[in-house]
Design an enzyme around this catalytic site. Sequence first.
Site, PDB file in Angstrom:
ATOM      1  NE  ARG A 198      -3.061   2.514   3.141  1.00  0.00           N
ATOM      2  CZ  ARG A 198      -2.892   3.487   3.533  1.00  0.00           C
ATOM      3  NH1 ARG A 198      -1.245   3.885   3.666  1.00  0.00           N
ATOM      4  NH2 ARG A 198      -3.621   4.238   3.974  1.00  0.00           N
ATOM      5  CG  ASP A 204       0.763   6.465   4.015  1.00  0.00           C
ATOM      6  OD1 ASP A 204      -0.262   6.439   4.233  1.00  0.00           O
ATOM      7  OD2 ASP A 204       1.739   7.358   4.706  1.00  0.00           O
ATOM      8  CD  GLU A 213      -3.693   7.009   1.888  1.00  0.00           C
ATOM      9  OE1 GLU A 213      -4.511   7.676   2.603  1.00  0.00           O
ATOM     10  OE2 GLU A 213      -2.702   7.585   1.783  1.00  0.00           O
ATOM     11  NE  ARG A 271      -5.969   9.922  11.861  1.00  0.00           N
ATOM     12  CZ  ARG A 271      -4.705   9.906  11.224  1.00  0.00           C
ATOM     13  NH1 ARG A 271      -4.732   9.590   9.943  1.00  0.00           N
ATOM     14  NH2 ARG A 271      -3.838  10.210  11.836  1.00  0.00           N
TER      15      ARG A 271
HETATM   16  C1  OTU Z   1      -2.228   8.370   5.187  1.00  0.00           C
HETATM   17  O1  OTU Z   1      -3.396   9.310   5.134  1.00  0.00           O
HETATM   18  C2  OTU Z   1      -2.404   7.233   6.049  1.00  0.00           C
HETATM   19  O2  OTU Z   1      -3.540   6.548   5.628  1.00  0.00           O
HETATM   20  C3  OTU Z   1      -2.880   7.934   7.652  1.00  0.00           C
HETATM   21  O3  OTU Z   1      -3.173   7.084   8.581  1.00  0.00           O
HETATM   22  C4  OTU Z   1      -1.431   8.650   7.845  1.00  0.00           C
HETATM   23  O4  OTU Z   1      -1.628   9.610   9.001  1.00  0.00           O
HETATM   24  C5  OTU Z   1      -0.818   9.564   6.918  1.00  0.00           C
HETATM   25  O5  OTU Z   1      -0.873   8.998   5.602  1.00  0.00           O
HETATM   26  C6  OTU Z   1       0.603   9.736   7.056  1.00  0.00           C
HETATM   27  O6  OTU Z   1       1.266   8.588   6.810  1.00  0.00           O
HETATM   28  O7  OTU Z   1      -4.132  12.643   5.445  1.00  0.00           O
HETATM   29  O8  OTU Z   1      -5.926  11.711   7.011  1.00  0.00           O
HETATM   30  O9  OTU Z   1      -4.545  11.451   0.481  1.00  0.00           O
HETATM   31  O10 OTU Z   1      -5.321  12.026   2.957  1.00  0.00           O
HETATM   32  O11 OTU Z   1      -2.712  10.264   2.550  1.00  0.00           O
HETATM   33  C7  OTU Z   1      -5.385  10.799   6.207  1.00  0.00           C
HETATM   34  C8  OTU Z   1      -3.770  12.407   1.410  1.00  0.00           C
HETATM   35  C9  OTU Z   1      -4.215  11.319   5.361  1.00  0.00           C
HETATM   36  C10 OTU Z   1      -4.171  11.898   2.689  1.00  0.00           C
HETATM   37  C11 OTU Z   1      -3.622  10.724   3.210  1.00  0.00           C
HETATM   38  C12 OTU Z   1      -3.393  10.500   4.706  1.00  0.00           C
END
Ligand code: OTU
Length: 635
Positions: free
Chosen positions: A287, A289, A331, A512
């Site tokens: 995935r 991120d 993602e 969250r």
């Molecule tokens: C991701 O999400 C992860 O899913 C989160 O759990 C992390 O906190 C974050 O990255 C940092 O590693 O802002 O509210 O598309 O929306 O990547 C979740 C852009 C997040 C962001 C997303 C991010």
Amino acid sequence: MLTLDQQNTLAFEHVRNALVHRLGRKATGAQWQQFEDRLRTHLPALLDNLQPLYGHRPDFLEQLDTLVDTAWTGWSERPKEMKALDEAREKTPTWFQSEKVVGGVLYVDRFAGNLKNLQEQIPYFKELGLSYLHLMPPFKVPPGRSDGGYAVSSYRDVNPEIGTIEDLRALAKALRKEGISLVLDFIFNHTANDHPWAQAAVQDDPRYKDFYFLFPDRTQPDIYERTVREIFPDEHRGAFSQLPDGRWIWTTFHTFQWDLNYSNPAVFNAMAGEMLAIANLGAEILRLDAVAFVWKRPGTPCESLPEVHNVIRAFNALARIAAPSLLFKSEAIVHPAEVMSYISPEECQLSYNPLQMALQWNSLATREVNLLQQALEKWHHLPHNTAWVNYVRSHDDIGWTFADEDAAQFGINGYDHRKFLNRFYNNRFPGSFARGVPFQENPDTGDARVSGTFASLAGLEQGDPMAVQRMLLLFSVILSTGGLPLIYLGDEVGTLNDPCYLDSPDEADDSRWIHRPHRDVTRYDQRNNPNTVPGQIFTGLRSMIIIRANTPAFAGGELIGYRAGNPAVLGYTRSSTQQTVLVLANYSEFEQHCPAQVFQAMPGHPVRDLLTDRSYSLRDGVTLAPYGVLWLEVR
Ligand code: OTU
């Protein structure tokens, strides 16, 4: 002038010969031959994507040699059973599009305590019907806050609280033996501030000082902040954090998550090594991120710049060379067009479908399918050999990422409508069934997102009698629109919000955590008892999973929208060569009728609902129960 083919051949000969020279007599045998063949095949793609990033640098070829070394190391360390999987997957490269594949995602500590105990849950995963399991990041993290594992201190070590790297390897093996693919994160936008690279960078170690975006004062940060978005404004404003020595460092997310500087090829090379190491642990899908953020340029939003695609495509080419069956899942929780831009066999074969997720919740709130129907007709179609990952809830907040242009077609003002949705789901709207809590409310922009478990957002927490039906409706849509359905474990037994996080200093400021509860033993014990609420949700979901697995029309991702003649009813058809299924889904708490005229082109004989085995005569029109769903086999 050399032709492109000649250039590619020259480049291949250069890197191959350089590697052979360094390896000496190891460069023989079947393993080498396979590597050499794939290097020849995929080097052009690697070069195509590295050139725009680093081609202008005098050390480009040296960097390329280092990278090819990394690829060779990855391949030579790849376990035998992963190489066997590589070979098997060559014959079934689109296995993830099967109607039999269903995914689950969980936190190891919260679901089972540790990796060893998680292995004992494999029978449960099979009972539910999972063939894909995503573990929230299990890697080593700093003490205290770690963004649920998204601040990684070492990609080569597991968080000691859940076990060892050997436990993870053993789990991967045990899962694979039972037909379950392990999915892990590749958190490549940032590391934790206590990662050895980060520590070396602040000490101005010449090898690492350009691994991050470190500035002596506010000059550069001020320039960048004119055009970038704030992602976690509750935690810190802007995109930078100040170090104790006064310098500023790029931190898109939390102050302890430092963004990596991909304009430095050494960063790309180092992360390529980490990526292959994670794949070699036994992960079949990574995935990716926070993809959008990995490339920065002043004067731009620093999101989804063209170079981001080059970075991912270069990683993809490298995977083809050294871990051929590895797949990427993007993602990107952004505008639908931007989400789509990451999806292709050469980039990410899989992607979260945040639009479908958000719009299912939207339809529940408005009792209208307008935006969801439009999204299925406009944004659902993907390139060949790729797939959506469809989900109702994830470990993150819900963001309302529909396109304002799309909403405008129905006279809906995007800004106002998001405000309404936030009020509705954050329990500030009279009559709402939802019990969510706000996440990252930005006082300047009025922006906010929503936290809460599936069950609590669907009405179970406040005892709404329709909550279970609402949940089964949303599950039925992720199971039938095409793509890989992903269940956030806990949701399948209706786990409620857990406000406990407010008592924990490391979690209290991040809502969250309310929807990341521990495995609720009582609920799981009740799962097969239909007289209980968890039992109704679980057995309902499980039977849909089984029916889906026996419905070839649900394979792949092709879908045709079907206007059902009722504003509360979503419609689409799914087809295989042998079969067509018409799906109708009612997003209101009242019975809804779809008039006979809309079915004129459908067969006159009675058709069977796959879910209940009841037959329907479309000539009479169709009446759907409150939140009812039909999977009608029309051919
Ligand atoms: C991701 O999400 C992860 O899913 C989160 O759990 C992390 O906190 C974050 O990255 C940092 O590693 O802002 O509210 O598309 O929306 O990547 C979740 C852009 C997040 C962001 C997303 C991010």
